[in-house]
Design an enzyme around this catalytic site. Structure first.
Site, PDB file in Angstrom:
ATOM      1  N   ASN A   9      20.019 -19.685  -2.247  1.00 49.27           N
ATOM      2  CA  ASN A   9      21.318 -19.100  -1.953  1.00 49.27           C
ATOM      3  C   ASN A   9      22.358 -20.208  -2.128  1.00 49.27           C
ATOM      4  OD1 ASN A   9      23.573 -17.871  -0.939  1.00 49.27           O
ATOM      5  ND2 ASN A   9      22.662 -17.301   1.024  1.00 49.27           N
ATOM      6  N   ARG A  84      20.093 -15.263  -4.468  1.00 53.11           N
ATOM      7  CA  ARG A  84      20.905 -14.282  -3.759  1.00 53.11           C
ATOM      8  C   ARG A  84      22.308 -14.291  -4.381  1.00 53.11           C
ATOM      9  NH1 ARG A  84      24.760 -15.023   1.161  1.00 53.11           N
ATOM     10  NH2 ARG A  84      25.261 -12.841   1.528  1.00 53.11           N
ATOM     11  N   HIS A 173      25.242  -7.098   2.667  1.00 54.64           N
ATOM     12  CA  HIS A 173      24.030  -7.254   3.497  1.00 54.64           C
ATOM     13  C   HIS A 173      22.927  -6.281   3.062  1.00 54.64           C
ATOM     14  CE1 HIS A 173      26.765  -8.670   7.067  1.00 54.64           C
ATOM     15  NE2 HIS A 173      26.243  -9.719   6.450  1.00 54.64           N
ATOM     16  N   LEU A 200      23.977  -7.621  12.856  1.00 50.90           N
ATOM     17  CA  LEU A 200      24.994  -8.290  13.665  1.00 50.90           C
ATOM     18  C   LEU A 200      24.734  -9.787  13.680  1.00 50.90           C
ATOM     19  CD1 LEU A 200      24.833  -5.783  16.681  1.00 50.90           C
ATOM     20  CD2 LEU A 200      26.276  -5.627  14.636  1.00 50.90           C
ATOM     21  N   GLY A 203      28.486 -12.483  10.063  1.00 52.05           N
ATOM     22  CA  GLY A 203      29.029 -11.288   9.416  1.00 52.05           C
ATOM     23  C   GLY A 203      28.303 -10.082  10.017  1.00 52.05           C
ATOM     24  N   ARG A 232      36.087 -12.633  11.358  1.00 50.52           N
ATOM     25  CA  ARG A 232      36.747 -11.589  10.557  1.00 50.52           C
ATOM     26  C   ARG A 232      37.183 -10.422  11.444  1.00 50.52           C
ATOM     27  NH1 ARG A 232      32.133 -10.979   6.110  1.00 50.52           N
ATOM     28  NH2 ARG A 232      31.253 -12.923   6.847  1.00 50.52           N
ATOM     29  N   GLU A 378      15.868 -11.592   4.972  1.00 51.40           N
ATOM     30  CA  GLU A 378      16.531 -11.446   3.671  1.00 51.40           C
ATOM     31  C   GLU A 378      15.812 -12.263   2.597  1.00 51.40           C
ATOM     32  OE1 GLU A 378      20.302 -12.145   5.914  1.00 51.40           O
ATOM     33  OE2 GLU A 378      21.138 -10.882   4.348  1.00 51.40           O
TER      34      GLU A 378
HETATM   35  P1  AMP Z   1      23.405 -15.107  12.058  1.00 52.42           P
HETATM   36  O1  AMP Z   1      24.649 -15.146  11.212  1.00 52.42           O
HETATM   37  O2  AMP Z   1      22.536 -13.942  11.805  1.00 52.42           O
HETATM   38  O3  AMP Z   1      22.656 -16.413  12.095  1.00 52.42           O
HETATM   39  O4  AMP Z   1      23.916 -14.903  13.576  1.00 52.42           O
HETATM   40  C1  AMP Z   1      24.792 -15.813  14.202  1.00 52.42           C
HETATM   41  C2  AMP Z   1      25.282 -15.193  15.517  1.00 52.42           C
HETATM   42  O5  AMP Z   1      24.155 -14.891  16.359  1.00 52.42           O
HETATM   43  C3  AMP Z   1      26.197 -16.110  16.311  1.00 52.42           C
HETATM   44  O6  AMP Z   1      27.312 -15.384  16.820  1.00 52.42           O
HETATM   45  C4  AMP Z   1      25.310 -16.525  17.465  1.00 52.42           C
HETATM   46  O7  AMP Z   1      26.052 -16.823  18.613  1.00 52.42           O
HETATM   47  C5  AMP Z   1      24.492 -15.268  17.681  1.00 52.42           C
HETATM   48  N1  AMP Z   1      23.340 -15.537  18.523  1.00 52.42           N
HETATM   49  C6  AMP Z   1      22.267 -16.336  18.258  1.00 52.42           C
HETATM   50  N2  AMP Z   1      21.457 -16.394  19.344  1.00 52.42           N
HETATM   51  C7  AMP Z   1      22.021 -15.622  20.313  1.00 52.42           C
HETATM   52  C8  AMP Z   1      21.679 -15.284  21.667  1.00 52.42           C
HETATM   53  N3  AMP Z   1      20.581 -15.763  22.236  1.00 52.42           N
HETATM   54  N4  AMP Z   1      22.511 -14.444  22.337  1.00 52.42           N
HETATM   55  C9  AMP Z   1      23.621 -13.962  21.774  1.00 52.42           C
HETATM   56  N5  AMP Z   1      24.008 -14.257  20.507  1.00 52.42           N
HETATM   57  C10 AMP Z   1      23.220 -15.070  19.793  1.00 52.42           C
END
Ligand code: AMP
Length: 393
Positions: A9, A84, A173, A200, A203, A232, A378
């Site tokens: 990526n 990607r 996504h 979630l 993004g 965003r 992914e």
């Molecule tokens: P990603 O882009 O999928 O890596 O997700 C990142 C988001 O996941 C960030 O907002 C992190 O704060 C959230 N995140 C990771 N671990 C936790 C957790 N234990 N509780 C709440 N949010 C989390």
């Protein structure tokens, strides 16, 4: 094809990589080359023993970083490379074996993803230099959503904006929504029916999937539409841009910057784009963080309710991404806002399903729509599509 696939990526100053075996249980070699082109460029990753490494690569460009990555593959030779690619426009409904015409098409739609597609192309060029002769495959974030019907992908704008300028909703996504809905179809007794997915992370997007085909999704022409995200805004009144320009004199670039980089959880909390911190601060009474959490969850529920219109029947909702996989608070709030759907989530299962655990959160014996947490993969999906593309050519 049994040899591993190298999934890449490429961003403008980074390369994320993972070497993925055909056996899904086999350990992955993965890492990130970052700050490329600067004195602080470095390669971080893990070896097969699970030990972390950091290697300085001062002033390295993409090709030099790829050579360093190659040396970290512990003599395992990839059979193919899967890239990607964020935007495939309307040209790509599935993964494509990269040749000159695929490169030219990705170039021709660069205006739709000016931050991403040119960086991906630079990555493809560097990879072709470092791995000549290896088949390379482009896997698009948009491809899974090419099954959207016109009522879901068209904006109510003059026809020529679509026919001449391809202005429409594309969705993103796609590899994540595709992976988790397929996995739910395998794990659930209900199979591949109607699933709502909520990816979630930093993004965020939702999607309505019927029989493994995307019917609608929350992101649009760009990944700014839809849910509240880390930085965003998601949906705003389309009149906002003109208002900010006329009343505050902001330029288009300033408006773009605010909506993409200073809004979302960061804008509402006034503190952070990181959900962990938002939750901590909200629990200790910080008003902005409490509001950020409320708006974030309400907008997810509202989006899932709206997307349910795209499905003949609803079999369940799937949470994924860093927040979806790890935040019982967000899952609880979202499900509580959808009482008319007949979910029956077991709070103990909700609390226990974190840190990469896969599972159904329902009380036993529940026969209504299900609630699932499925950690996204992914990279695994890109490797799978890459393999399939190479084998069928
Ligand atoms: P990603 O882009 O999928 O890596 O997700 C990142 C988001 O996941 C960030 O907002 C992190 O704060 C959230 N995140 C990771 N671990 C936790 C957790 N234990 N509780 C709440 N949010 C989390």
């Amino acid at each position: 094809m049994n040899a591993p696939v190298l999934v890449i990526n490429c961003g403008s100053s980074s390369i994320k990589y993972a070497l993925i075996d055909s056996d899904p249980q086999a350990p992955r070699l993965a890492g990130l080359a970052e700050r490329l082109g600067s004195r602080d460029a470095r390669l971080k990753g893990k070896n097969s023993a699970g030990e972390s490494f950091t290697q300085p690569l001062p002033n390295a460009d993409h090709a030099e970083a790829l050579i360093a990555i190659l040396k970290r593959l512990e003599n395992r030779v990839p059979a193919a490379i899967g890239h990607r690619i964020v935007h495939g426009g309307e040209h790509f409904t599935q993964a494509a074996l990269i040749d000159d015409s695929v490169i030219a098409t990705i170039e021709s739609i660069a205006a739709l993803a000016p931050l991403h597609n040119p960086a991906h192309l630079a990555g493809i060029a560097a990879t072709q230099k470092v791995f000549p002769g290896l088949p390379q495959v482009a896997v698009f974030d948009t491809a899974f959503h090419q099954t959207l019907p016109p009522r879901a992908y068209r904006y109510a704008l003059p026809e020529a904006l679509y026919t001449e300028h391809r202005i429409r909703r594309y969705g993103f996504h796609g590899t994540s929504h595709a992976y988790v809905s397929k996995r739910a179809g395998e794990l659930s007794q209900r199979g591949n029916g109607g699933w709502l997915t909520a990816h979630l992370g930093n993004g965020c997007s939702t999607s309505a999937i019927w029989n493994n085909q995307s019917q609608d999704t929350s992101m649009g022409l760009t990944p700014l539409e839809g849910l509240v995200m880390g930085t965003r805004s998601g949906d705003v009144d389309p009149g906002l841009h003109a208002h900010l320009h006329r009343q505050l004199g902001w330029s288009l670039d300033e408006i773009d910057d605010v909506l993409n980089k200073q809004s979302g959880l960061l804008g509402l909390s006034g503190l952070t784009n990181d959900m962990r911190e938002v939750e901590e601060q909200a629990l200790s009474g910080h008003k902005g963080s409490k509001l950020a959490l409320d708006v974030f969850c309400y907008r997810i529920a509202k989006s899932l309710a709206a997307l349910s219109c795209a499905l003949p029947t609803l079999d369940g909702v799937i949470f994924t991404g860093g927040i979806g996989e790890n935040s019982p608070i967000v899952r609880r709030e979202v499900i509580a806002l959808l009482p008319h759907f007949g979910f029956n989530m077991d709070e103990a299962a909700n609390e226990a399903t974190i840190r990469g655990k896969e599972g159904k959160l329902d009380h036993t014996g529940h026969s209504g729509p299900e609630v699932w947490v499925i950690p996204t993969d992914e990279e695994g999906r890109i490797a799978m599509e890459t393999r399939h593309c190479v084998e069928t050519h």
